[in-house]
Design a protein around this motif. Structure first.
Motif, short mmCIF file in Angstrom:
data_model
loop_
_atom_site.label_atom_id
_atom_site.label_comp_id
_atom_site.label_asym_id
_atom_site.label_seq_id
_atom_site.Cartn_x
_atom_site.Cartn_y
_atom_site.Cartn_z
N GLY A 719 -32.67 -15.90 20.74
CA GLY A 719 -31.70 -15.24 21.61
C GLY A 719 -30.70 -16.22 22.16
N PHE A 720 -29.93 -15.78 23.11
CA PHE A 720 -28.90 -16.65 23.67
C PHE A 720 -29.52 -17.64 24.66
CE2 PHE A 720 -26.54 -12.78 22.46
CZ PHE A 720 -25.62 -13.37 21.59
N PRO A 721 -29.00 -18.86 24.70
CA PRO A 721 -29.59 -19.89 25.57
C PRO A 721 -29.08 -19.83 27.00
CG PRO A 721 -27.82 -20.85 24.28
CD PRO A 721 -27.94 -19.40 23.83
N PHE A 722 -28.65 -18.66 27.42
CA PHE A 722 -28.19 -18.46 28.79
C PHE A 722 -28.54 -17.04 29.21
CE2 PHE A 722 -24.57 -18.48 25.77
CZ PHE A 722 -24.28 -17.13 25.72
N PRO A 723 -28.64 -16.78 30.50
CA PRO A 723 -29.02 -15.44 30.96
C PRO A 723 -27.98 -14.38 30.59
CG PRO A 723 -29.20 -17.06 32.72
CD PRO A 723 -28.48 -17.73 31.61
N VAL A 724 -28.45 -13.19 30.30
CA VAL A 724 -27.60 -12.03 30.05
C VAL A 724 -28.04 -10.94 31.01
CG1 VAL A 724 -26.82 -10.36 28.34
CG2 VAL A 724 -27.42 -12.68 27.62
N VAL A 725 -27.10 -10.42 31.81
CA VAL A 725 -27.46 -9.46 32.86
C VAL A 725 -26.65 -8.17 32.72
CG1 VAL A 725 -28.21 -11.22 34.49
CG2 VAL A 725 -25.82 -10.52 34.46
N SER A 726 -27.19 -7.12 33.29
CA SER A 726 -26.59 -5.78 33.18
C SER A 726 -25.76 -5.43 34.42
CB SER A 726 -27.69 -4.74 33.00
OG SER A 726 -27.17 -3.43 33.17
N ASP A 727 -24.53 -5.00 34.17
CA ASP A 727 -23.68 -4.44 35.23
C ASP A 727 -23.23 -3.04 34.78
OD1 ASP A 727 -22.19 -4.27 37.61
OD2 ASP A 727 -20.39 -5.02 36.63
N GLU A 728 -24.20 -2.23 34.49
CA GLU A 728 -23.92 -0.89 33.95
C GLU A 728 -23.02 -0.08 34.88
OE1 GLU A 728 -26.44 2.84 31.99
OE2 GLU A 728 -27.45 1.36 33.27
N SER A 729 -23.14 -0.30 36.18
CA SER A 729 -22.30 0.45 37.13
C SER A 729 -20.87 -0.06 37.15
CB SER A 729 -22.89 0.31 38.54
OG SER A 729 -22.70 -1.01 39.04
N LEU A 730 -20.62 -1.25 36.58
CA LEU A 730 -19.31 -1.91 36.54
C LEU A 730 -18.85 -2.40 37.91
CD1 LEU A 730 -17.35 0.39 34.05
CD2 LEU A 730 -18.75 -1.62 33.56
N ALA A 731 -19.74 -2.41 38.88
CA ALA A 731 -19.36 -2.84 40.23
C ALA A 731 -18.92 -4.30 40.25
CB ALA A 731 -20.53 -2.63 41.19
N THR A 732 -19.60 -5.15 39.50
CA THR A 732 -19.24 -6.56 39.46
C THR A 732 -17.95 -6.76 38.66
OG1 THR A 732 -21.58 -7.10 39.58
CG2 THR A 732 -20.09 -8.88 38.99
N PHE A 733 -17.80 -6.02 37.57
CA PHE A 733 -16.55 -6.06 36.81
C PHE A 733 -15.37 -5.74 37.74
CE2 PHE A 733 -19.16 -6.06 33.07
CZ PHE A 733 -18.36 -6.52 32.04
N LYS A 734 -15.52 -4.70 38.53
CA LYS A 734 -14.44 -4.29 39.43
C LYS A 734 -14.20 -5.33 40.53
CE LYS A 734 -15.17 0.65 38.63
NZ LYS A 734 -15.62 1.96 39.21
N ALA A 735 -15.29 -5.91 41.04
CA ALA A 735 -15.16 -6.89 42.11
C ALA A 735 -14.38 -8.11 41.65
CB ALA A 735 -16.53 -7.30 42.61
N TYR A 736 -14.52 -8.45 40.37
CA TYR A 736 -13.80 -9.61 39.81
C TYR A 736 -12.49 -9.19 39.14
CZ TYR A 736 -17.55 -12.90 40.83
OH TYR A 736 -18.45 -13.71 41.48
N ARG A 737 -12.13 -7.93 39.27
CA ARG A 737 -10.89 -7.38 38.73
C ARG A 737 -10.84 -7.47 37.20
NH1 ARG A 737 -6.95 -6.45 42.66
NH2 ARG A 737 -5.21 -6.87 41.26
N ALA A 738 -11.99 -7.51 36.55
CA ALA A 738 -12.06 -7.42 35.10
C ALA A 738 -12.19 -5.95 34.73
CB ALA A 738 -13.24 -8.24 34.57
N TYR A 739 -11.21 -5.20 35.17
CA TYR A 739 -11.28 -3.75 35.05
C TYR A 739 -9.87 -3.18 35.03
CZ TYR A 739 -12.94 1.04 35.82
OH TYR A 739 -13.22 2.37 35.70
N ASP A 740 -9.65 -2.23 34.12
CA ASP A 740 -8.35 -1.56 34.01
C ASP A 740 -8.41 -0.28 34.85
OD1 ASP A 740 -6.17 0.05 33.26
OD2 ASP A 740 -6.09 -0.84 31.26
N ASP A 741 -7.72 -0.31 36.00
CA ASP A 741 -7.72 0.86 36.89
C ASP A 741 -6.90 2.01 36.32
OD1 ASP A 741 -9.26 -0.26 39.02
OD2 ASP A 741 -7.53 -1.49 39.53
N PHE A 742 -5.93 1.71 35.48
CA PHE A 742 -5.07 2.76 34.93
C PHE A 742 -5.81 3.60 33.90
CE2 PHE A 742 -2.07 -0.78 35.98
CZ PHE A 742 -1.51 -0.18 37.09
N GLU A 743 -6.60 2.94 33.07
CA GLU A 743 -7.32 3.66 32.03
C GLU A 743 -8.82 3.74 32.31
OE1 GLU A 743 -6.05 2.73 27.98
OE2 GLU A 743 -4.38 1.58 28.81
N GLU A 744 -9.21 3.19 33.48
CA GLU A 744 -10.59 3.28 33.96
C GLU A 744 -11.59 2.77 32.92
OE1 GLU A 744 -11.16 7.24 35.32
OE2 GLU A 744 -9.62 7.10 36.88
N MET A 745 -11.42 1.48 32.58
CA MET A 745 -12.33 0.87 31.62
C MET A 745 -12.45 -0.62 31.91
SD MET A 745 -10.04 0.75 28.18
CE MET A 745 -8.92 -0.60 27.86
#
Length: 812
Positions: A719-745
């Motif tokens: 597997g990958f030699p670093f942790p892989v974590v789930s942000d299924e809710s996208l809350a962390t994506f949104k907090a870091y602005r890695a999120y398209d508010d116009f197309e909601e993705m």
């Protein structure tokens, strides 16, 4: 029927030029090319780039109204905001405003006009936006049709001579003004376009254009057309723009560039203290905006130019310590291959906006001219300041830091060696000085070796673009000519250092012959060299010329006083020093050149602080306190804390990484082929990151169960030699602005967080960032630099293994 005729006329004119821009959702039909490409816009390639987070109605925007046909009050408000931002050249935020207008009203055709106008620096995207807009002009009001048609003709009509193309656009705007004389925005954009076009067609009467601008100001006295008026009169009759200089920032206080603009006027009139205030106000507004919205500095296309100008004005005033700190801050800023790579300023024979020859192009921050970056400006200004003001110890000290580190760019390495060579000769260390001459010779050989490589690259690029044979040949010729200019530049540096070398060996005749070739070396510096040679007359002559060419600038005047005093002209020196007491009102007193003329100061002044503070000017207009506008220096934002689940259901958070930098890779799930490629690109380099003391964690849109599918796609058996974590809710994506508010993705993202929890570098895009070498190099550079201007303020990176408890939380 009339509107249909308008549309048919436009379709007939533009039909052959329109590409098949397929859209989905509210914008049009589905584009199969963009499906299954996570992070890409569903509306076409033009929408992939630019800001993709929602707009807000911002404070300090211009008060204007550009009525459009929409039933959405929000669409109208955001459209007005975007127009105001266009007037302030704030294209990044203008695009966001127009996208928000389109989000509020998907039938808002004029939003496409705005998106096109916001991309004057990117013709490819501008064409795509106007193509999409022209398709929707059927049935729109006549006035809006004319606006859309003007840009359609400008961008889409093929085989048009460039001068004719720009002239016809001016005529299109004139038609809008003629048919809709109450439309003051059409008049404002017409004034700007006439000014912007003067490089192609000379303005016959500035007064005539200004009279049109004044029609706008009669209706709206604080209209942002003050910006265009300042440009109109810049280097023509700047005094005529003083009223606009007083109102420009106050009328649009939330737009940094509108504070910058009066600096054009004040600098041209040699009012450097007033100019510096304007540039500082602009920098502070930009910093407050960027730090609050997590936007990297050079994403704002005129940010570097403004701060470079501020550094120069501070130097003119003798505020050298402040200038050095700001130049260092430019070097400290995060770099990115797209908008802040180390691309040095190009030498130019033209004079810049304040009348001085400079490495920047005449209209560096305007449409079509992105200009140099913070990285290149910061380094160039540091070298210039340290040499001009003879700060040899600081120069040598900084050469051992990331501020002035060696580079593999031959011309830049030669410039560094030049500065160090002069410093070592000044300190009498001829051994180290001669080592720098050898370094310039190495740079010269390296640059000569690049000749064929430059030609080959130019040929390859031209052929990739399928240019005709004649254009391919020209591209090769241009590349060779650019290479030859760089070789010549290094040869001149070598010639300059040879003069110092001759003087160090008391070879006066050789120095006289060599110095005659130093045409581009500052005259103050030449004057000092002639003084060492023993030609007092030539030294005084050049010092006087430098002083006359640098009206109200501290260094040329102080240098002239120094020369006068050292050639025995005490009376003249004292007379000029009386002038200096006012010119140097804000100057640092501990500068070598000022210390050297201290004996003159003592004969003229009654106190040790001989500076005479002038009365404030009465034509400046209202000015807020600078501290109220924002911080003087850009600083990184604090990372948002998070706790997320790993594939085995255990929690992992940001806190275990405290004291140790971490690279967060936001990826769009196991089904994103590009994302898996990114993770597998970083995997074999994990030891390089460990050696640098940097951890990696991947944040996924997957569920916990989906993470196992990601792990199964690793290029390694374990597997990958670093942790892989789930942000299924996208809350962390949104907090870091890695999120398209116009197309909601969600969007792809990469964030470097230092051991103090500050985001030092980031990339948010429609594609994952895969340049591992760049990330490692930039992380190494950034983590050696301060965050608050003091190296000691940064905690040392902990490169030891994580504690057992922390390790148990971060291992996969």
């Amino acid at each position: 029927m009339q509107q249909e005729n308008h549309f048919r006329a436009a379709s007939s004119l533009l039909g052959a030029a329109l590409l098949s821009l397929s859209l989905v959702g509210n914008f049009g039909e589905e584009n199969s090319d963009t499906t299954n490409k996570p992070g890409h816009s569903a509306h076409g390639a033009a929408f992939d780039e630019g800001p993709r987070q929602k707009a807000e109605l911002m404070q300090g925007m211009p008060d204007l109204n550009f009525p459009i046909s929409t039933r959405s009050p929000d669409a109208q408000r955001f459209f007005n905001q975007g127009v105001g931002q266009l007037h302030g050249f704030w294209y990044y935020e203008a695009e966001r405003s127009f996208r928000q207008a389109l989000k509020s009203d998907t039938n808002c055709v004029m939003a496409y006009w705005g998106l096109t106008m916001a991309n004057v620096n990117n013709e490819k995207r501008a064409k795509e936006f106007i193509e999409a807009g022209v398709k929707r002009t059927n049935g729109i009001p006549r006035r809006e049709f004319l606006y859309m048609d003007s840009l359609g003709k400008f961008y889409l009509k093929e085989n048009k001579n460039q001068n004719d193309r720009h002239r016809d656009y001016i005529r299109s705007l004139e038609q809008i003004v003629e048919e809709f004389p109450e439309d003051i925005e059409a008049k404002a954009f017409l004034v700007f376009k006439i000014w912007e076009n003067q490089g192609r067609q000379k303005i016959a009467s500035h007064m005539a254009v200004d009279s049109l601008a004044k029609e706008v100001l009669v209706a709206k006295p604080m209209h942002p057309i003050h910006h265009a008026r300042i440009h109109l009169w810049n280097n023509e009759a700047d005094r005529r723009a003083l009223d606009s200089a007083a109102k420009c920032g106050a009328g649009s206080p939330g737009i940094a560039h509108m504070w910058h603009m009066p600096g054009h006027t004040y600098s041209a009139l040699h009012r450097y203290a007033d100019g510096a205030w304007q540039q500082e106000a602009s920098a502070r507004v930009d910093h407050a905006y960027m730090m609050g919205n997590r936007v990297l500095p050079d994403e704002i296309h005129n940010y570097a130019h403004n701060n470079d100008w501020l550094v120069k004005n501070l130097s003119y005033l003798g505020r050298v310590r402040d200038a050095l700190e700001l130049a260092k801050n430019l070097v400290e800023l995060p770099r990115h291959p797209k908008f802040n790579s180390f691309d040095p300023p190009k030498p130019s024979s033209e004079k810049d906006e304040d009348g001085e020859k400079n490495e920047s192009e005449k209209k560096i921050e305007y449409p079509g001219k992105k200009g140099a970056s913070s990285a290149s400006y910061g380094r160039a200004r540091l070298l210039e300041l340290l040499v001009q003001w003879e700060l040899w110890d600081e120069l040598i000290e900084l050469s051992a830091t990331p501020y002035l580190e060696p580079t593999n760019i031959p011309v830049e390495q030669a410039k560094r060696a030049r500065a160090l060579g002069i410093a070592y000769f000044a300190k009498g260390d001829t051994r180290r000085a001669k080592a720098q001459i050898a370094e310039v010779n190495r740079a010269l050989r390296a640059q000569r070796d690049l000749r064929h490589e430059a030609a080959d690259k130019a040929e390859e690029k031209a052929k990739e673009q399928k240019k005709p044979d004649g254009d391919v040949a020209k591209a090769i010729s241009d590349a060779i000519a650019a290479h030859a200019r760089k070789v010549k530049q290094i040869e001149k540096i070598l010639g300059e250092l040879r003069v110092y070398n001759s003087l160090s060996g008391n070879e006066i005749d050789a120095a006289k012959t060599q110095i005659a070739e130093l045409k581009e070396v500052p005259k103050e510096q030449q004057a000092q060299l002639w003084l060492k040679i023993g030609d007092n007359e030539q030294a005084e002559k050049l010092a006087l010329e430098a002083m006359k060419g640098g009206t109200n600038q501290v260094h040329p005047l102080a240098n002239y006083i120094d020369i006068l005093a050292r050639v025995g002209k005490d009376k003249e020196a004292r007379e000029q020093f009386t002038v200096l007491t006012k010119v140097a009102a804000y100057s640092d007193l501990d500068l070598p050149i000022l210390k050297r003329i201290l004996s003159v100061a003592q004969r003229v002044a009654l106190t040790s602080d001989w500076r005479v503070k002038p009365a404030p000017a009465k034509d400046l207009g209202p000015r807020p306190l600078l501290d109220s506008l924002g911080p003087l220096r850009w600083q990184p934002s604090r990372a948002v804390d998070w706790t997320l689940k790993r594939s085995d259901g255990r929690d992992l958070g940001l806190r275990p990484y405290q004291g140790r930098p971490v690279l967060m890779l936001f990826y769009l799930g196991h089904g994103c082929a590009q994302c898996i490629e990114q993770l597998n690109t970083f995997t074999p380099r994990i030891r390089d990151f460990d050696s640098a003391g940097i951890s990696i964690v991947a944040v996924s849109t997957d569920s916990v169960e989906g993470l196992r599918k990601t792990l199964a796609k690793s290029s390694t058996a374990n597997g990958f030699p670093f942790p892989v974590v789930s942000d299924e809710s996208l809350a962390t994506f949104k907090a870091y602005r890695a999120y398209d508010d116009f197309e909601e993705m969600p969007l792809h993202g990469a964030f470097l967080i230092d051991g103090n929890g500050l985001v030092r570098w980031q990339d948010v895009s429609f594609e994952p960032f895969k340049d591992v070498d760049f990330v490692l190099a930039e992380a190494d550079r950034l983590l050696k630099l301060p965050v608050n201007g003091v190296l000691a303020s940064v905690k040392p990176i902990d490169k030891r293994p994580l504690s057992p408890r922390a390790a148990s939380q971060t291992n996969r």
